[in-house]
Motif scaffolding. Structure first.
Motif, mmCIF file in Angstrom:
data_model
loop_
_atom_site.group_PDB
_atom_site.id
_atom_site.type_symbol
_atom_site.label_atom_id
_atom_site.label_comp_id
_atom_site.label_asym_id
_atom_site.label_seq_id
_atom_site.Cartn_x
_atom_site.Cartn_y
_atom_site.Cartn_z
ATOM 1 N N VAL A 384 14.645 29.563 58.661
ATOM 2 C CA VAL A 384 15.316 29.637 57.363
ATOM 3 C C VAL A 384 14.333 30.258 56.381
ATOM 4 C CG1 VAL A 384 16.504 28.353 55.551
ATOM 5 C CG2 VAL A 384 16.629 27.559 57.923
ATOM 6 N N VAL A 385 14.735 31.361 55.762
ATOM 7 C CA VAL A 385 13.852 32.068 54.844
ATOM 8 C C VAL A 385 14.557 32.269 53.519
ATOM 9 C CG1 VAL A 385 12.689 33.263 56.742
ATOM 10 C CG2 VAL A 385 14.613 34.366 55.578
ATOM 11 N N GLY A 386 13.745 32.516 52.491
ATOM 12 C CA GLY A 386 14.276 32.762 51.162
ATOM 13 C C GLY A 386 13.236 32.429 50.121
ATOM 14 N N PRO A 387 13.475 32.790 48.857
ATOM 15 C CA PRO A 387 12.513 32.506 47.791
ATOM 16 C C PRO A 387 12.326 31.007 47.609
ATOM 17 C CG PRO A 387 14.167 34.102 47.076
ATOM 18 C CD PRO A 387 14.645 33.541 48.376
ATOM 19 N N LEU A 545 18.328 32.468 59.149
ATOM 20 C CA LEU A 545 19.241 32.209 58.040
ATOM 21 C C LEU A 545 18.544 32.623 56.751
ATOM 22 C CD1 LEU A 545 21.994 30.865 57.194
ATOM 23 C CD2 LEU A 545 20.654 28.816 56.701
ATOM 24 N N VAL A 546 19.103 33.595 56.062
ATOM 25 C CA VAL A 546 18.537 34.085 54.811
ATOM 26 C C VAL A 546 19.307 33.453 53.654
ATOM 27 C CG1 VAL A 546 17.991 36.112 53.419
ATOM 28 C CG2 VAL A 546 17.921 36.258 55.913
ATOM 29 N N MET A 547 18.582 32.811 52.728
ATOM 30 C CA MET A 547 19.185 32.187 51.553
ATOM 31 C C MET A 547 18.664 32.926 50.324
ATOM 32 S SD MET A 547 18.702 28.165 52.675
ATOM 33 C CE MET A 547 19.787 27.565 51.384
ATOM 34 N N ASP A 548 19.605 33.434 49.512
ATOM 35 C CA ASP A 548 19.178 34.205 48.343
ATOM 36 C C ASP A 548 19.690 33.641 47.025
ATOM 37 O OD1 ASP A 548 21.845 34.811 48.370
ATOM 38 O OD2 ASP A 548 21.597 36.962 48.775
ATOM 39 N N GLY A 549 20.307 32.449 47.056
ATOM 40 C CA GLY A 549 20.793 31.827 45.825
ATOM 41 C C GLY A 549 22.240 32.113 45.522
#
Length: 577
Positions: A384-387, A545-549
């Motif tokens: 899981v990646v993202g800012p 899984l990319v989380m960008d808001g």
């Protein structure tokens, strides 16, 4: 910082959930509440029979009162036989003595019924709190208060119901002995009064529940304000916070007014069921050929037995019955009974499914996750990646059962995440927890297995050698953050958990050590979720899984390089670095 604080020390024991979404019970229905009462009371039939027997003894004086007065007047004083009248009154006095003995035993018997009920509720509360293991002592105190209220309310309900039933039976028997025709005349208004009262109970329950919730909201608002007065003053938010508290107080006042308005309707039911029979007796008894003593006896039954019994029923059941239902509902909401062990063991698969998951840190906060759908197969390796602050740790906590969604559901192995046996999943947070003791005790805390094989797999053999072996004492203060992480990683590796969640659990390791640890968990079996600290964790994962808001995107590393600008940007920065 808020998320981090929630994760500190999680690896001290396998995770237990926070109890999940509360069990919502319709305000005007019994459901599990009545079932619980029936189960507890039904388990003591001897006490129920004893209560009935002593209630007959207690009701004896009131059942005999009208008959004795009629004979004392008509056969005694009115007939010029004062001795006969006094003998009848003496018999009534003896009946009161016997009734006093019965009243004492009734109190003792009711206590014998409600104390096991209290114990059953407390056992449920304790079991629910231990299952949740969320450390919410304030919620536990509130639930214990609800248990005490439920116990007292049940005792009051049993008392008024028993009193009404036996008083009504005494009135019917007494009137039938004096003027049988009066029984047929007074029963219809009594039944009508009871019907009016029964019709008002659902609305009364709803308003009583609304008042209780408003009272709790006011208390919580005032407590929060008092605890944060310094911050409120520093932020210049006195007026805004004051308005919020005033709004809660006003809401409670409105709820109290609505409750009082409906409670006043009991006057009408008492007038129909209690005082209308008085008018019927006065109007009908003389025409039925009743003498002064019989009329007085009939009026005594109605005014001294029926009216008080109805009044106590309306007041006691209207207040204590509703309080019992509301208190039991609050107990069931706050401490739902843990599922059977067979259900808990059903979550031994590490696969997970999320549908429509929404979560926010507070009722007025923006949701961190909203409408999230995700499927994780058994044996999945997901990164899981993202800012920072985008919700990655929140997702980890939801999968582990540490948090419960505001909407939607999270299943692990087909069971709700917070209801899974804690040994079936483990979350390793960034702030690794190591306690004083031997290295062996630290490593074996969550499970058992081939220790040195796990040490070698994770890459901690040099650390074990430096500390002096497995029996060496460990002082956490003397360990580096990377060394503490290695110890917790070996601990998690040795656990029986089928779902392992690494929430930046390797952030203090160098890239090579991080790769070795993650590859060890990937080979270990079960489902692995890695909250990625370095993009290299995503490259090693089967899916990312990319989380960008604004949403999420799921795919392989190669696929996401083309489809996700954010992911491509993260990979680009990583390659440059």
């Amino acid at each position: 910082m808020r998320l981090r604080a929630r994760h500190d020390g999680v690896l001290l024991r396998p995770l237990a959930g926070r109890g999940g979404a509360p069990l919502r019970l319709p305000a005007g229905r019994g459901g599990p509440r009545l079932t619980l009462v029936r189960q507890v009371l039904g388990s003591r039939p001897r006490l129920l029979w004893a209560l009935a027997g002593w209630s007959v003894v207690e009701a004896l004086p009131m059942a005999a009162l009208g008959i004795v007065l009629a004979h004392a007047i008509d056969d005694g004083f009115a007939a010029g036989e004062p001795v006969t009248g006094l003998l009848w009154l003496g018999a009534l006095g003896a009946a009161w003595v016997v009734g006093a003995v019965g009243a004492r035993q009734v109190v003792v018997t009711i206590a014998g019924l409600v104390e096991p009920f209290r114990e059953a509720l407390l056992s449920r509360v304790v079991a629910g709190v231990l299952h949740r293991a969320d450390g919410d002592t304030a919620a536990l105190a509130r639930t214990n208060l609800q248990v005490e209220l439920a116990r007292d309310a049940l005792a009051a309900v049993i008392t008024v119901l028993r009193s009404f039933v036996f008083s009504l039976a005494g009135v019917i028997i007494g009137l039938a002995a004096l003027v049988p025709e009066l029984v047929v005349l007074i029963l219809p208004p009594v039944v009508a009064g009871l019907a009016l009262f029964a019709a008002s109970l659902p609305a009364l329950a709803r308003r009583h529940r609304a008042f209780l919730l408003a009272d709790e909201a006011t208390a919580e608002s005032v407590t929060a304000m008092a605890a944060g007065l310094r911050d409120v003053s520093a932020a210049g938010a006195e007026e805004r916070i004051g308005d919020q508290v005033v709004a809660r107080v006003d809401a409670q006042a409105r709820a109290g007014t609505r409750l009082a308005g409906l409670t006043g309707a009991r006057t009408l039911t008492l007038a129909v069921g209690g005082w209308l029979p008085v008018v019927i007796v006065l109007a009908s008894a003389p025409s039925l050929g009743a003498g002064p003593g019989v009329v007085l006896g009939a009026l005594t039954y109605v005014t001294q037995s029926l009216v008080p019994a109805l009044s106590n029923l309306f007041e006691g059941l209207g207040a204590n019955g509703v309080r019992l239902g509301v208190s039991l509902g609050r107990v069931l909401e706050s401490a739902p009974v843990p599922p059977p062990r067979s259900v808990l063991e059903g979550g031994r698969s590490g696969g997970a499914r999320l549908r429509g998951v929404r979560f926010a840190y507070g009722p007025h906060a923006e949701p961190v996750l909203d409408g999230l759908d995700l499927d994780l197969a058994e044996g999945e390796h997901l990164a899981v990646v993202g800012p920072s602050g985008i919700g990655k740790s929140t997702l980890a906590s939801l999968l582990a059962g540490l948090l419960s969604p505001d909407a939607g559901w999270v299943l692990v192995g087909g069971i709700r995440a917070d209801l899974i046996d804690p040994v079936n999943r483990v979350l390793v947070p960034q702030e690794a927890y190591v306690f004083r003791g031997t290295l062996l005790e630290n490593l074996m805390y969550l499970g058992c297995g081939e220790i040195m094989a796990a040490v070698r797999a994770v890459g901690a053999e040099d650390l074990v050698a430096r500390l002096g072996g497995l029996e060496a004492d460990v002082d956490p203060a003397l360990l580096s953050p990377a060394e503490r992480q290695l110890i917790t990683l070996v601990r998690a590796y040795l656990s029986p958990a089928r779902l392992v969640i690494l929430d930046e659990a390797t952030c203090h390791l160098d890239a090579a050590a991080e790769a070795r640890a993650e590859e060890a968990f990937a080979r270990r079996g079960g489902t692995l979720v890695v909250i990625a600290h370095r993009i290299s964790s995503a490259v090693r994962a089967r899916r990312v899984l990319v989380m960008d808001g604004t949403g999420v995107m799921l795919g392989t590393h190669e696929d996401l390089l083309d489809r996700s600008p954010l992911y491509a940007d993260l990979v680009g920065h990583w390659r440059i670095a």
